[in-house]
Design an enzyme around this catalytic site. Structure first.
Site, mmCIF file in Angstrom:
data_model
loop_
_atom_site.group_PDB
_atom_site.id
_atom_site.type_symbol
_atom_site.label_atom_id
_atom_site.label_comp_id
_atom_site.label_asym_id
_atom_site.label_seq_id
_atom_site.Cartn_x
_atom_site.Cartn_y
_atom_site.Cartn_z
ATOM 1 N N ASP A 250 0.804 -1.226 0.000
ATOM 2 C CA ASP A 250 0.000 0.000 0.000
ATOM 3 C C ASP A 250 0.832 1.269 0.000
ATOM 4 O OD1 ASP A 250 -2.365 -1.483 -0.005
ATOM 5 O OD2 ASP A 250 -2.433 -1.577 2.183
ATOM 6 N N GLN A 251 2.020 1.225 -0.561
ATOM 7 C CA GLN A 251 2.890 2.402 -0.600
ATOM 8 C C GLN A 251 3.230 2.831 -2.022
ATOM 9 O OE1 GLN A 251 3.787 4.132 2.259
ATOM 10 N NE2 GLN A 251 2.339 2.702 3.189
#
Length: 306
Positions: A250-251
């Site tokens: 999720d980056q």
């Protein structure tokens, strides 16, 4: 006469002539390089020499001088499909090399091939399939792969191939290999609420070619039951984030986000309904911008010419 054709008269005999119609194709050129004087002129002159017509040109620089420069340009050219290889080689050796550009050219006549991964939640998936069926997503959805069989009939109703690949902690590597083989030939993978974490090895095979929809306005409320977490925290805004998938969970570079204001009067069920509505719209916009070649990745950010 159609606007998207050019007709040329050729002499056949003294008394007869025939018409040859050549399709006018369009292409999109994306450019990233250090900002410097003369870029627009160099690109425009090159395209002019081929007899092409510029349709749109968007540009952005991170600073007045010495920043990073981004361009998205669409042009039209009769018979482009026949000479596009020559066009790319010539552009690479002249304009791109001189200005040290990272660039890519996409023939708009060739549709982007998209594969979708999903688990049990159907809202994002069905929205994409509906938009595709209505011609609102300019791509070719080739198949849907799920780690559950639940959505098989719903997908088949749209005339799309469905594959069930069960995933567990014991077969994850084998399952990902099977998914990779099923998805080979696609240009983009979309995680439409696919509730499995992809391994770094899988992600490396698809660099900046996987889009995920995250059920929060990142980086808040990671993990299970985000809307319960949001309710318990008494949030005033809920949202969703579409981003490219990288090895770090999720980056990845964010493509699109949206939020909706809520109050203490709304319970978990209503928050979840609002959130899913945001998710499907954010994901659809992100996928649409990608397939329209409107996104340029710059480090861990994106420039989106929307």
């Amino acid at each position: 006469m159609s606007d998207n054709t050019k007709t040329t008269s050729l002499s056949n005999t003294a008394s007869q002539s025939k018409q040859v119609t050549t399709a006018i194709d369009t292409a999109t050129l994306l450019i990233k390089c250090k900002d410097q004087a003369g870029i627009v002129q160099a690109v425009s002159e090159f395209i002019h020499r081929y007899g092409a017509n510029i349709i749109t040109l968007d540009q952005y620089s991170t600073a007045h001088e010495g920043g990073q420069y981004f361009m998205r340009l669409e042009f039209a050219l009769a018979g482009l499909s026949e000479i596009i290889d020559n066009f790319e080689v010539s552009f690479s050796h002249t304009v791109a090399k001189r200005h040290n550009m990272e660039w890519r050219l996409h023939n708009n006549a060739v549709k982007t091939k998209v594969g979708i991964l999903v688990s049990k939640f159907d809202h994002a998936l069905l929205d994409l399939l509906w938009r595709h069926q209505r011609g609102l997503l300019d791509c070719e959805i080739t198949c849907v792969v799920s780690n559950h069989p639940d959505l098989r009939q719903a997908v088949k109703n749209f005339g799309i191939t469905f594959h069930h690949v069960a995933v567990s902690k014991d077969n994850k590597e084998q399952a990902e290999e099977q998914i990779h083989k099923l998805m080979e030939g696609n240009d983009l993978l979309v995680l439409a609420r696919y509730m499995q974490i992809l391994s770094s090895d899988f992600v490396k095979r698809w660099p900046m070619q996987v889009i995920n929809i995250h059920h929060s306005f990142l980086p808040a409320f990671v993990g299970a039951d985000p809307y319960r977490q949001a309710y318990d925290k008494g949030v005033k805004l809920i949202g969703a984030t579409a981003h490219y998938v990288t090895a770090e969970l999720d980056q990845g570079p964010i493509i699109e986000q949206d939020v909706h204001r809520v109050t203490h009067r709304q319970g978990v069920a209503e928050l979840r309904a609002i959130g899913r509505d945001i998710e499907r719209n954010v994901l659809a916009r992100a996928v649409n911008w990608h397939v329209q070649n409107r996104v340029i990745v710059a480090g861990n950010k994106t420039v989106v010419f929307n």
